[in-house]
Design a protein around this motif. Structure first.
Motif, PDB file in Angstrom:
ATOM      1  N   PHE A  67       1.082  -0.916  -0.206  1.00 38.02           N
ATOM      2  CA  PHE A  67       0.016   0.140   0.298  1.00 38.02           C
ATOM      3  C   PHE A  67       1.079   0.969  -0.163  1.00 38.02           C
ATOM      4  O   PHE A  67       0.630   2.002  -0.537  1.00 38.02           O
ATOM      5  CB  PHE A  67      -1.146   0.232   1.160  1.00 38.02           C
ATOM      6  CG  PHE A  67      -1.874   0.709   1.212  1.00 38.02           C
ATOM      7  CD1 PHE A  67      -2.812   1.301   0.634  1.00 38.02           C
ATOM      8  CD2 PHE A  67      -1.328   2.180   2.465  1.00 38.02           C
ATOM      9  CE1 PHE A  67      -3.084   2.657   0.765  1.00 38.02           C
ATOM     10  CE2 PHE A  67      -1.384   3.158   2.927  1.00 38.02           C
ATOM     11  CZ  PHE A  67      -2.910   3.708   1.873  1.00 38.02           C
ATOM     12  N   THR A  68       2.077   1.849   1.063  1.00 39.65           N
ATOM     13  CA  THR A  68       3.045   2.572   0.917  1.00 39.65           C
ATOM     14  C   THR A  68       3.640   2.905  -0.652  1.00 39.65           C
ATOM     15  O   THR A  68       3.571   3.458  -0.864  1.00 39.65           O
ATOM     16  CB  THR A  68       3.767   2.203   1.591  1.00 39.65           C
ATOM     17  OG1 THR A  68       4.370   1.538   1.621  1.00 39.65           O
ATOM     18  CG2 THR A  68       3.289   2.170   3.440  1.00 39.65           C
ATOM     19  N   SER A  69       4.165   1.434  -1.417  1.00 33.99           N
ATOM     20  CA  SER A  69       4.471   1.439  -2.731  1.00 33.99           C
ATOM     21  C   SER A  69       3.785   2.046  -3.391  1.00 33.99           C
ATOM     22  O   SER A  69       4.247   3.135  -4.173  1.00 33.99           O
ATOM     23  CB  SER A  69       4.969   0.559  -2.707  1.00 33.99           C
ATOM     24  OG  SER A  69       6.077   0.126  -2.345  1.00 33.99           O
ATOM     25  N   PHE A  70       2.349   1.908  -3.632  1.00 34.71           N
ATOM     26  CA  PHE A  70       1.520   2.262  -4.041  1.00 34.71           C
ATOM     27  C   PHE A  70       0.934   4.010  -4.443  1.00 34.71           C
ATOM     28  O   PHE A  70       0.785   4.397  -4.818  1.00 34.71           O
ATOM     29  CB  PHE A  70       0.003   1.445  -4.235  1.00 34.71           C
ATOM     30  CG  PHE A  70      -0.529   0.103  -4.737  1.00 34.71           C
ATOM     31  CD1 PHE A  70       0.612  -0.291  -5.802  1.00 34.71           C
ATOM     32  CD2 PHE A  70      -0.638  -0.922  -4.095  1.00 34.71           C
ATOM     33  CE1 PHE A  70       1.136  -0.876  -7.131  1.00 34.71           C
ATOM     34  CE2 PHE A  70      -0.099  -1.812  -5.167  1.00 34.71           C
ATOM     35  CZ  PHE A  70       0.471  -2.806  -5.918  1.00 34.71           C
ATOM     36  N   LYS A  71       1.263   4.584  -3.236  1.00 38.22           N
ATOM     37  CA  LYS A  71       0.763   5.130  -2.568  1.00 38.22           C
ATOM     38  C   LYS A  71       2.273   6.412  -2.946  1.00 38.22           C
ATOM     39  O   LYS A  71       1.512   7.470  -3.654  1.00 38.22           O
ATOM     40  CB  LYS A  71       0.661   5.549  -1.397  1.00 38.22           C
ATOM     41  CG  LYS A  71       0.221   6.663  -0.336  1.00 38.22           C
ATOM     42  CD  LYS A  71       0.087   7.531   1.021  1.00 38.22           C
ATOM     43  CE  LYS A  71      -0.194   8.648   1.693  1.00 38.22           C
ATOM     44  NZ  LYS A  71      -0.066   8.266   3.032  1.00 38.22           N
ATOM     45  N   SER A  72       3.215   5.790  -2.745  1.00 38.77           N
ATOM     46  CA  SER A  72       4.668   6.669  -3.104  1.00 38.77           C
ATOM     47  C   SER A  72       4.249   6.909  -4.845  1.00 38.77           C
ATOM     48  O   SER A  72       5.090   8.057  -5.292  1.00 38.77           O
ATOM     49  CB  SER A  72       5.686   6.038  -2.812  1.00 38.77           C
ATOM     50  OG  SER A  72       6.815   5.881  -3.281  1.00 38.77           O
TER      51      SER A  72
ATOM     52  N   PHE B 183       1.749   7.697  -6.674  1.00 41.89           N
ATOM     53  CA  PHE B 183       1.735   8.202  -7.158  1.00 41.89           C
ATOM     54  C   PHE B 183       1.760  10.368  -6.974  1.00 41.89           C
ATOM     55  O   PHE B 183       0.693  10.863  -7.185  1.00 41.89           O
ATOM     56  CB  PHE B 183      -0.230   8.265  -6.715  1.00 41.89           C
ATOM     57  CG  PHE B 183      -0.290   7.200  -7.441  1.00 41.89           C
ATOM     58  CD1 PHE B 183      -0.687   7.411  -9.509  1.00 41.89           C
ATOM     59  CD2 PHE B 183      -0.347   5.511  -7.137  1.00 41.89           C
ATOM     60  CE1 PHE B 183      -1.015   6.134  -9.771  1.00 41.89           C
ATOM     61  CE2 PHE B 183      -0.419   5.107  -7.520  1.00 41.89           C
ATOM     62  CZ  PHE B 183      -1.564   4.547  -9.154  1.00 41.89           C
ATOM     63  N   LYS B 184       2.574  10.014  -6.446  1.00 45.29           N
ATOM     64  CA  LYS B 184       3.583  10.959  -5.427  1.00 45.29           C
ATOM     65  C   LYS B 184       4.600  12.386  -7.155  1.00 45.29           C
ATOM     66  O   LYS B 184       4.594  12.743  -6.588  1.00 45.29           O
ATOM     67  CB  LYS B 184       4.717  10.696  -5.210  1.00 45.29           C
ATOM     68  CG  LYS B 184       3.938  10.588  -3.510  1.00 45.29           C
ATOM     69  CD  LYS B 184       4.726  10.664  -1.996  1.00 45.29           C
ATOM     70  CE  LYS B 184       4.057  10.200  -0.628  1.00 45.29           C
ATOM     71  NZ  LYS B 184       5.089  10.625   0.023  1.00 45.29           N
TER      72      LYS B 184
ATOM     73  N   LYS C 169       8.240   5.797 -10.428  1.00 48.68           N
ATOM     74  CA  LYS C 169       6.895   4.687 -10.631  1.00 48.68           C
ATOM     75  C   LYS C 169       6.506   3.642 -11.191  1.00 48.68           C
ATOM     76  O   LYS C 169       5.552   2.762 -10.208  1.00 48.68           O
ATOM     77  CB  LYS C 169       5.818   6.267 -11.113  1.00 48.68           C
ATOM     78  CG  LYS C 169       4.728   6.013 -11.421  1.00 48.68           C
ATOM     79  CD  LYS C 169       3.300   6.606 -11.733  1.00 48.68           C
ATOM     80  CE  LYS C 169       3.548   8.405 -11.429  1.00 48.68           C
ATOM     81  NZ  LYS C 169       2.395   9.330 -12.222  1.00 48.68           N
TER      82      LYS C 169
ATOM     83  N   ASP D 166       7.801   1.541  -8.161  1.00 44.55           N
ATOM     84  CA  ASP D 166       7.378   1.674  -6.940  1.00 44.55           C
ATOM     85  C   ASP D 166       6.083   0.605  -6.900  1.00 44.55           C
ATOM     86  O   ASP D 166       5.767   0.097  -6.497  1.00 44.55           O
ATOM     87  CB  ASP D 166       6.324   3.075  -6.352  1.00 44.55           C
ATOM     88  CG  ASP D 166       7.645   3.954  -6.002  1.00 44.55           C
ATOM     89  OD1 ASP D 166       8.323   3.310  -4.655  1.00 44.55           O
ATOM     90  OD2 ASP D 166       7.604   4.819  -6.070  1.00 44.55           O
TER      91      ASP D 166
ATOM     92  N   GLY E 180       4.893  -2.857  -5.336  1.00 44.79           N
ATOM     93  CA  GLY E 180       4.007  -3.197  -4.635  1.00 44.79           C
ATOM     94  C   GLY E 180       3.332  -4.077  -5.237  1.00 44.79           C
ATOM     95  O   GLY E 180       2.790  -5.010  -4.494  1.00 44.79           O
TER      96      GLY E 180
END
Length: 205
Positions: free
Chosen positions: A86-91, A93-94, A182, A185, A189
């Motif tokens: 989850f944290t990888s997917f969130k990262s 999209f930064k 991206k 990450d 994920g």
């Protein structure tokens, strides 16, 4: 004879250690960021040596016959890997690109060690590969020669993790592109979710 056992340990250990997993993905990321690479690789090498040595000494037979232990590790491992995915997917999209050295905030070494500890010890596949498979092979070697087998597998671990951690720097120019970072990450994920899914097959109630 000793050198033959050393080579056996090296070539038995290398393919199992190289197999892509959560720990390797994290070391690759640290290598790209140039963050705590030496300490992180040493941590991985030492844990490999510890687990393989325990396997050679017979711990693999305990793990094989202890389903409660396997279930507990699988459940904790699945939970952690899903969270990290989850944290990888969130990262992803930064929309960040790779920034080097002083341009990016460095994670505290305690956080790095904590993540490596969880990637290592909450993953039953680690025990199956290092303790049961590699250790099981070493356990059948004559007692006086076991040290050479352990040295061989230790060298395999050192070869891989140093190559992965420091070799990642070759890819740094590529990862200055936000899209490449991206993709990494998202790939990490997906890998975490795949490993988490694979752990479900170890659960027996």
């Amino acid at each position: 004879m000793e050198f033959d056992i050393f080579l056996k340990g090296y070539f038995v250990g290398l393919p199992l250690i190289v197999a892509i997993g959560a720990q390797n993905a994290y070391i690759l990321k640290l290598g790209l960021l140039k963050q705590h690479v030496f300490k992180a690789t040493i941590f991985c090498i030492l844990t490999d040596i510890l687990l393989i040595t325990l396997g050679v000494l017979g711990l693999g037979f305990f793990i094989k016959g202890n389903q409660t232990f396997v279930n507990a590790m699988a459940i904790f491992g699945i939970s952690f890997l899903v969270f990290y995915a989850f944290t990888s997917f969130k990262s992803a999209f930064k929309n960040e690109s790779l920034k080097i050295d002083n341009e990016i905030k460095t994670d505290p070494i305690k956080k790095v060690f904590s993540l490596l500890f969880m990637f290592t010890f909450l993953n039953p596949h680690v025990y199956l590969d290092t303790v049961f498979l590699i250790g099981g092979i070493g356990a059948n070697i004559e007692d006086s020669l076991k040290i050479y087998f352990i040295l061989g597998t230790s060298m395999a671990s050192a070869t891989w993790f140093f190559a992965l951690g420091y070799g990642a720097r070759v890819l740094i120019p590529l990862f200055k592109n936000p899209n490449t970072w991206k993709i990494l990450d998202i790939t990490i994920g997906c890998l975490m979710l795949y490993i988490a899914y694979s752990l479900t097959h170890l659960l027996i109630f």
